[in-house]
Design an enzyme around this catalytic site. Sequence first.
Site, mmCIF file in Angstrom:
data_model
loop_
_atom_site.group_PDB
_atom_site.id
_atom_site.type_symbol
_atom_site.label_atom_id
_atom_site.label_comp_id
_atom_site.label_asym_id
_atom_site.label_seq_id
_atom_site.Cartn_x
_atom_site.Cartn_y
_atom_site.Cartn_z
ATOM 1 N N THR A 96 0.876 -1.180 0.000
ATOM 2 C CA THR A 96 0.000 0.000 0.000
ATOM 3 C C THR A 96 0.905 1.219 0.000
ATOM 4 O OG1 THR A 96 -1.656 -1.165 1.300
ATOM 5 C CG2 THR A 96 -1.825 1.222 1.241
ATOM 6 N N LYS A 171 -7.836 1.588 -3.095
ATOM 7 C CA LYS A 171 -7.487 1.186 -1.723
ATOM 8 C C LYS A 171 -7.602 2.374 -0.756
ATOM 9 C CE LYS A 171 -5.135 -0.908 1.659
ATOM 10 N NZ LYS A 171 -5.505 -2.090 2.382
ATOM 11 N N LYS A 246 -1.602 5.197 8.456
ATOM 12 C CA LYS A 246 -0.787 5.233 7.228
ATOM 13 C C LYS A 246 -1.692 5.472 6.012
ATOM 14 C CE LYS A 246 1.690 2.253 4.079
ATOM 15 N NZ LYS A 246 2.176 0.943 3.715
HETATM 16 P P1 NAD Z 1 5.854 -6.106 7.298
HETATM 17 O O1 NAD Z 1 6.681 -5.013 7.863
HETATM 18 O O2 NAD Z 1 5.461 -7.253 8.154
HETATM 19 O O3 NAD Z 1 6.594 -6.728 5.998
HETATM 20 C C1 NAD Z 1 7.359 -5.972 5.102
HETATM 21 C C2 NAD Z 1 8.618 -6.796 4.806
HETATM 22 O O4 NAD Z 1 9.413 -6.089 3.839
HETATM 23 C C3 NAD Z 1 9.503 -7.004 6.047
HETATM 24 O O5 NAD Z 1 9.741 -8.384 6.246
HETATM 25 C C4 NAD Z 1 10.785 -6.250 5.703
HETATM 26 O O6 NAD Z 1 11.952 -6.858 6.244
HETATM 27 C C5 NAD Z 1 10.773 -6.306 4.191
HETATM 28 N N1 NAD Z 1 11.605 -5.295 3.532
HETATM 29 C C6 NAD Z 1 11.729 -3.974 3.831
HETATM 30 N N2 NAD Z 1 12.590 -3.394 2.971
HETATM 31 C C7 NAD Z 1 13.012 -4.362 2.108
HETATM 32 C C8 NAD Z 1 13.890 -4.374 1.007
HETATM 33 N N3 NAD Z 1 14.517 -3.278 0.601
HETATM 34 N N4 NAD Z 1 14.088 -5.542 0.363
HETATM 35 C C9 NAD Z 1 13.467 -6.679 0.766
HETATM 36 N N5 NAD Z 1 12.607 -6.714 1.815
HETATM 37 C C10 NAD Z 1 12.381 -5.579 2.470
HETATM 38 O O7 NAD Z 1 4.569 -5.385 6.685
HETATM 39 P P2 NAD Z 1 3.197 -6.097 6.224
HETATM 40 O O8 NAD Z 1 2.211 -6.030 7.331
HETATM 41 O O9 NAD Z 1 3.516 -7.394 5.571
HETATM 42 O O10 NAD Z 1 2.691 -5.042 5.137
HETATM 43 C C11 NAD Z 1 3.236 -4.997 3.833
HETATM 44 C C12 NAD Z 1 2.403 -4.033 3.011
HETATM 45 O O11 NAD Z 1 1.042 -4.481 2.997
HETATM 46 C C13 NAD Z 1 2.381 -2.609 3.561
HETATM 47 O O12 NAD Z 1 2.459 -1.710 2.481
HETATM 48 C C14 NAD Z 1 1.045 -2.533 4.285
HETATM 49 O O13 NAD Z 1 0.527 -1.217 4.336
HETATM 50 C C15 NAD Z 1 0.192 -3.441 3.400
HETATM 51 N N6 NAD Z 1 -0.966 -4.035 4.087
HETATM 52 C C16 NAD Z 1 -0.817 -4.601 5.318
HETATM 53 C C17 NAD Z 1 -1.929 -5.166 5.939
HETATM 54 C C18 NAD Z 1 -1.813 -5.813 7.310
HETATM 55 O O14 NAD Z 1 -2.853 -6.094 7.924
HETATM 56 N N7 NAD Z 1 -0.608 -6.100 7.809
HETATM 57 C C19 NAD Z 1 -3.180 -5.138 5.310
HETATM 58 C C20 NAD Z 1 -3.279 -4.594 4.032
HETATM 59 C C21 NAD Z 1 -2.161 -4.034 3.431
#
Ligand code: NAD
Length: 298
Positions: A96, A171, A246
């Site tokens: 997102t 979204k 966010k």
């Molecule tokens: P998270 O922080 O658990 O996962 C993100 C991952 O990306 C982490 O494991 C991190 O180490 C990795 N990362 C960061 N920089 C990196 C790089 N340069 N190269 C490789 N890996 C890298 O976050 P999440 O909850 O999985 O959310 C991910 C996305 O999904 C976000 O944009 C969030 O807004 C969206 N989202 C989350 C939810 C939720 O409920 N968690 C729901 C809908 C959307």
Amino acid sequence: MTAIGFIGLGNMGGPMAANLVKAGHAVRGYDVSATALQAAEAAGVTVRGRAADVLEGAELVITMLPSGGHVRDVYLGEGGLLAAARAGTLFIDCSTIDVETVRAAGEAATSAGMALLDAPVSGGVGGAQAGTLTFMVGGDAAAFERGRPVLEAMGRKIVHCGGPGSGQAAKICNNMILGISMIGVCEAFALAEKLELSHESLFEVASTSSGQCWSLTSYCPVPGPVPASPANRDYQPGFATALMLKDLKLAQAASQATGASTPMGALAAQLYSLHAGAGQGGTDFSSIIRLLRGSAEG
Ligand code: NAD
């Protein structure tokens, strides 16, 4: 079977990649976190030491990263994916992020003979694990048809919203509705408490009247009327306040960039910012009822 690269194996990306493996795809994954890599490996993902290494043999690459800055770095930064991938690769960014970043990455991909879809999700970690996410997809129709079967292995509903950036637009508009409507429902319960109207009575009336909405009937912010809602488990997320904040900030940035008037969205962003600042960033967003009651309890 499709050869798929997957970058960002966190709370969402980890289970999404695991579902691709379960569906029979060959998945190569990368994350900067060793813990995330270990969990992905246990789920059958072949892990790699650099982002560009997941490109080897991949027809399609999915990214699921925290924010627009991370997406910009991974795609457009030094040694980024677009410099290293072969022509014809399809990228699907499920993070997102802001519309501007995804459009910039999409234009760069197209100029290099590749394609990029923005495909943010709703459904949270539970939906990622169960493979029941909703994908809101922006980008060209031919690329959408190429990506659809892979998205179907991770989601239940796949919607093509229009051209580049329209998945992100859908979204943030949807989540702005959600943020605002949750505050409305919470205010009504807080007022009902002062009026000595029971939660059950308000729910029975409003859930079948013109006050009906998802924040009330699926995600009721007080314990009791909807047993599965986070209010029944001390507001454990669910959908954390920090993530709602966010998305509301992304909506405000888009409003400013386009000149749209979103005063209720602006107020919702302020209220969630106060709530997160009061130490509630990790609790479910429906806990904003505590802020509106003026009490940390309940
Ligand atoms: P998270 O922080 O658990 O996962 C993100 C991952 O990306 C982490 O494991 C991190 O180490 C990795 N990362 C960061 N920089 C990196 C790089 N340069 N190269 C490789 N890996 C890298 O976050 P999440 O909850 O999985 O959310 C991910 C996305 O999904 C976000 O944009 C969030 O807004 C969206 N989202 C989350 C939810 C939720 O409920 N968690 C729901 C809908 C959307």
